[in-house]
Design a protein around this motif. Structure first.
Motif, PDB file in Angstrom:
ATOM      1  N   VAL A  81     -46.540  29.213 -13.209  1.00 44.79           N
ATOM      2  CA  VAL A  81     -45.830  28.574 -12.102  1.00 44.79           C
ATOM      3  C   VAL A  81     -45.306  27.223 -12.566  1.00 44.79           C
ATOM      4  O   VAL A  81     -45.796  26.644 -13.544  1.00 44.79           O
ATOM      5  CB  VAL A  81     -46.727  28.402 -10.851  1.00 44.79           C
ATOM      6  CG1 VAL A  81     -47.211  29.752 -10.350  1.00 44.79           C
ATOM      7  CG2 VAL A  81     -47.904  27.491 -11.137  1.00 44.79           C
ATOM      8  N   ASP A  82     -44.326  26.708 -11.862  1.00 43.61           N
ATOM      9  CA  ASP A  82     -43.772  25.396 -12.161  1.00 43.61           C
ATOM     10  C   ASP A  82     -44.744  24.324 -11.671  1.00 43.61           C
ATOM     11  O   ASP A  82     -45.239  24.394 -10.543  1.00 43.61           O
ATOM     12  CB  ASP A  82     -42.417  25.251 -11.473  1.00 43.61           C
ATOM     13  CG  ASP A  82     -41.716  23.949 -11.814  1.00 43.61           C
ATOM     14  OD1 ASP A  82     -42.162  23.262 -12.756  1.00 43.61           O
ATOM     15  OD2 ASP A  82     -40.736  23.600 -11.124  1.00 43.61           O
ATOM     16  N   TYR A  83     -45.011  23.331 -12.513  1.00 45.02           N
ATOM     17  CA  TYR A  83     -45.981  22.308 -12.123  1.00 45.02           C
ATOM     18  C   TYR A  83     -45.485  21.498 -10.927  1.00 45.02           C
ATOM     19  O   TYR A  83     -46.296  20.991 -10.138  1.00 45.02           O
ATOM     20  CB  TYR A  83     -46.310  21.393 -13.305  1.00 45.02           C
ATOM     21  CG  TYR A  83     -45.166  20.567 -13.833  1.00 45.02           C
ATOM     22  CD1 TYR A  83     -44.893  19.299 -13.330  1.00 45.02           C
ATOM     23  CD2 TYR A  83     -44.341  21.052 -14.849  1.00 45.02           C
ATOM     24  CE1 TYR A  83     -43.845  18.542 -13.816  1.00 45.02           C
ATOM     25  CE2 TYR A  83     -43.300  20.303 -15.347  1.00 45.02           C
ATOM     26  CZ  TYR A  83     -43.045  19.056 -14.826  1.00 45.02           C
ATOM     27  OH  TYR A  83     -42.003  18.314 -15.303  1.00 45.02           O
ATOM     28  N   HIS A  84     -44.166  21.363 -10.763  1.00 43.56           N
ATOM     29  CA  HIS A  84     -43.640  20.693  -9.571  1.00 43.56           C
ATOM     30  C   HIS A  84     -44.054  21.452  -8.308  1.00 43.56           C
ATOM     31  O   HIS A  84     -44.486  20.857  -7.310  1.00 43.56           O
ATOM     32  CB  HIS A  84     -42.108  20.616  -9.614  1.00 43.56           C
ATOM     33  CG  HIS A  84     -41.561  19.830 -10.760  1.00 43.56           C
ATOM     34  ND1 HIS A  84     -41.079  20.427 -11.903  1.00 43.56           N
ATOM     35  CD2 HIS A  84     -41.433  18.494 -10.945  1.00 43.56           C
ATOM     36  CE1 HIS A  84     -40.656  19.482 -12.733  1.00 43.56           C
ATOM     37  NE2 HIS A  84     -40.867  18.311 -12.184  1.00 43.56           N
TER      38      HIS A  84
ATOM     39  N   GLY B 166     -41.710  26.934 -15.388  1.00 47.21           N
ATOM     40  CA  GLY B 166     -42.954  27.673 -15.269  1.00 47.21           C
ATOM     41  C   GLY B 166     -42.901  29.094 -15.769  1.00 47.21           C
ATOM     42  O   GLY B 166     -43.949  29.703 -15.996  1.00 47.21           O
ATOM     43  N   GLU B 167     -41.713  29.653 -15.967  1.00 45.74           N
ATOM     44  CA  GLU B 167     -41.577  31.043 -16.384  1.00 45.74           C
ATOM     45  C   GLU B 167     -41.421  31.147 -17.902  1.00 45.74           C
ATOM     46  O   GLU B 167     -40.601  30.440 -18.490  1.00 45.74           O
ATOM     47  CB  GLU B 167     -40.367  31.693 -15.714  1.00 45.74           C
ATOM     48  CG  GLU B 167     -40.511  31.899 -14.207  1.00 45.74           C
ATOM     49  CD  GLU B 167     -41.542  32.957 -13.883  1.00 45.74           C
ATOM     50  OE1 GLU B 167     -41.748  33.868 -14.722  1.00 45.74           O
ATOM     51  OE2 GLU B 167     -42.144  32.886 -12.807  1.00 45.74           O
TER      52      GLU B 167
ATOM     53  N   ILE C 157     -53.025  24.044 -15.495  1.00 48.46           N
ATOM     54  CA  ILE C 157     -53.244  25.054 -14.459  1.00 48.46           C
ATOM     55  C   ILE C 157     -51.952  25.794 -14.161  1.00 48.46           C
ATOM     56  O   ILE C 157     -51.927  27.020 -14.016  1.00 48.46           O
ATOM     57  CB  ILE C 157     -53.801  24.397 -13.183  1.00 48.46           C
ATOM     58  CG1 ILE C 157     -55.182  23.789 -13.462  1.00 48.46           C
ATOM     59  CG2 ILE C 157     -53.897  25.404 -12.044  1.00 48.46           C
ATOM     60  CD1 ILE C 157     -55.727  22.950 -12.325  1.00 48.46           C
ATOM     61  N   ALA C 158     -50.843  25.059 -14.078  1.00 47.07           N
ATOM     62  CA  ALA C 158     -49.545  25.697 -13.825  1.00 47.07           C
ATOM     63  C   ALA C 158     -49.168  26.611 -14.991  1.00 47.07           C
ATOM     64  O   ALA C 158     -48.686  27.725 -14.783  1.00 47.07           O
ATOM     65  CB  ALA C 158     -48.477  24.628 -13.609  1.00 47.07           C
TER      66      ALA C 158
ATOM     67  N   LYS D 130     -44.223  18.514 -22.642  1.00 41.87           N
ATOM     68  CA  LYS D 130     -43.175  18.475 -21.621  1.00 41.87           C
ATOM     69  C   LYS D 130     -41.938  17.831 -22.239  1.00 41.87           C
ATOM     70  O   LYS D 130     -41.996  16.707 -22.733  1.00 41.87           O
ATOM     71  CB  LYS D 130     -43.632  17.663 -20.406  1.00 41.87           C
ATOM     72  CG  LYS D 130     -42.532  17.467 -19.368  1.00 41.87           C
ATOM     73  CD  LYS D 130     -42.979  16.530 -18.265  1.00 41.87           C
ATOM     74  CE  LYS D 130     -41.835  16.274 -17.280  1.00 41.87           C
ATOM     75  NZ  LYS D 130     -42.203  15.307 -16.225  1.00 41.87           N
ATOM     76  N   HIS D 131     -40.807  18.546 -22.184  1.00 43.77           N
ATOM     77  CA  HIS D 131     -39.574  18.040 -22.794  1.00 43.77           C
ATOM     78  C   HIS D 131     -38.651  17.387 -21.773  1.00 43.77           C
ATOM     79  O   HIS D 131     -37.926  16.447 -22.104  1.00 43.77           O
ATOM     80  CB  HIS D 131     -38.855  19.175 -23.514  1.00 43.77           C
ATOM     81  CG  HIS D 131     -39.711  19.838 -24.560  1.00 43.77           C
ATOM     82  ND1 HIS D 131     -40.097  19.200 -25.723  1.00 43.77           N
ATOM     83  CD2 HIS D 131     -40.296  21.056 -24.595  1.00 43.77           C
ATOM     84  CE1 HIS D 131     -40.862  20.011 -26.440  1.00 43.77           C
ATOM     85  NE2 HIS D 131     -40.997  21.137 -25.772  1.00 43.77           N
ATOM     86  N   ASP D 132     -38.651  17.885 -20.580  1.00 42.86           N
ATOM     87  CA  ASP D 132     -37.868  17.306 -19.491  1.00 42.86           C
ATOM     88  C   ASP D 132     -38.390  17.909 -18.205  1.00 42.86           C
ATOM     89  O   ASP D 132     -39.506  18.434 -18.166  1.00 42.86           O
ATOM     90  CB  ASP D 132     -36.357  17.561 -19.672  1.00 42.86           C
ATOM     91  CG  ASP D 132     -36.042  19.018 -19.950  1.00 42.86           C
ATOM     92  OD1 ASP D 132     -36.679  19.897 -19.331  1.00 42.86           O
ATOM     93  OD2 ASP D 132     -35.157  19.298 -20.785  1.00 42.86           O
ATOM     94  N   ASP D 133     -37.599  17.852 -17.150  1.00 43.85           N
ATOM     95  CA  ASP D 133     -38.056  18.340 -15.854  1.00 43.85           C
ATOM     96  C   ASP D 133     -37.999  19.859 -15.756  1.00 43.85           C
ATOM     97  O   ASP D 133     -38.370  20.420 -14.730  1.00 43.85           O
ATOM     98  CB  ASP D 133     -37.195  17.733 -14.743  1.00 43.85           C
ATOM     99  CG  ASP D 133     -38.027  17.316 -13.544  1.00 43.85           C
ATOM    100  OD1 ASP D 133     -39.229  17.078 -13.729  1.00 43.85           O
ATOM    101  OD2 ASP D 133     -37.477  17.238 -12.425  1.00 43.85           O
TER     102      ASP D 133
END
Length: 296
Positions: free
Chosen positions: A78-81, A278-279, A72-73, A228-231
């Motif tokens: 958008v950033d999933y966080h 997210g960008e 969804i993010a 996902k590779h990192d934060d």
């Protein structure tokens, strides 16, 4: 007297037909790009059996079966966080069909999201139900003990074992070999790079990480894989013919994760994106310099 028809009049429809064919081809690509920009699938009907828990607003999204916070993010840039924070989603990133999620930050004066309010009420009810009423203490009566529900640590994120520290502790690599770039970042609204090659050739993970999405529910991406590779960084691989990995799989850089399929123009294509918080960013900023011979 019968007049002969002039040749230019009898062929007057030809230019119009050619123009219509050109416009139709452009419209095909444009409609595909526009479908990838539709935020939150607001114009699409909900699947049978999915009932929103409340009326969604213009910047909100109703969760469908198979959706994940990451998907969804990704779909809404958008950033999933941030998405999890705006909606009071715990670190397990667990969502359910019918939930209505904010896609933008709530106003500063906004109250706590309903999802969090429910959790607070449940916690308070549990505390009231498990506490023991105190009794007077005398010399013959030992002091009563207060019993409370054992605290349960929140479950960890499904991608929590991926390096969430500073980004950049790994080397990026190209997601496909012996392919050429058919569309660069930003061209015709593209949020990534489109490679062309041969149908069925391997698609590789561009960096190590955990698969957080593997499916075809995101319109405009075909069979899609998100890693996902990192934060900070995610990468996406669209229009696979086959997907070798499933959600939760740990992958290494260069590991085959799928096979190149056909894009919207019915040509072999891999759509590749890198997202930074997210960008979408230009993958050329991360990929090593490389010159590939045209695929024949």
């Amino acid at each position: 007297m019968i007049r002969a028809k002039k040749p230019w009049r009898s062929l007057g429809w030809v230019p119009a037909l050619i123009l219509a064919m050109v416009l139709q081809g452009c419209a095909g690509w444009s409609s595909w790009e526009n479908s990838r920009r539709v935020s939150g699938h607001h114009r699409e009907p909900l699947p049978a059996g999915v009932v929103p828990d409340r009326m969604p607003g213009p910047q909100e999204y109703v969760v469908r079966p198979g959706d994940t916070v990451y998907a969804i993010a990704f779909r809404n840039d958008v950033d999933y966080h941030a998405l999890a924070r705006w909606n009071g989603i715990d670190s397990d990133y667990l969502i359910h069909p019918g939930e209505v999620l904010r896609l933008r930050a709530p106003p500063a004066t906004s109250s706590t999201p309903p999802r969090q309010q429910v959790g607070v009420m449940q916690t308070q009810a549990l505390s009231d139900a498990t506490s023991v009423t105190a009794t007077p203490v005398t010399a013959d009566t030992p002091p009563p003990q207060t019993v409370t529900a054992p605290s349960k640590p929140p479950p960890s994120s499904p991608a929590s074992d991926v390096d969430d520290g500073p980004a950049g502790g790994y080397q990026w690599m190209w997601p496909v070999d012996h392919a050429t770039v058919m569309r660069g970042f930003g061209q015709q609204g593209s949020k990534g790079v489109d490679f062309t090659g041969k149908v069925g050739q391997p698609v590789f993970a561009a960096a190590p990480g955990r698969v957080v999405y593997s499916g075809n529910a995101l319109k405009g991406y075909g069979e899609l894989i998100i890693i996902k590779h990192d934060d900070v960084y995610l990468s996406a691989y669209g229009y696979n013919r086959k997907r070798y990995v499933k959600e939760g799989d740990i992958v290494t850089a260069g590991q085959p994760i799928g096979e190149m399929g056909l894009g919207p123009e019915n040509k072999p294509m891999l759509h590749f994106e890198i997202r930074e918080k997210g960008e979408p960013i230009n993958p050329a900023k991360k990929l090593p310099a490389k010159v590939s011979a045209p695929s024949r």
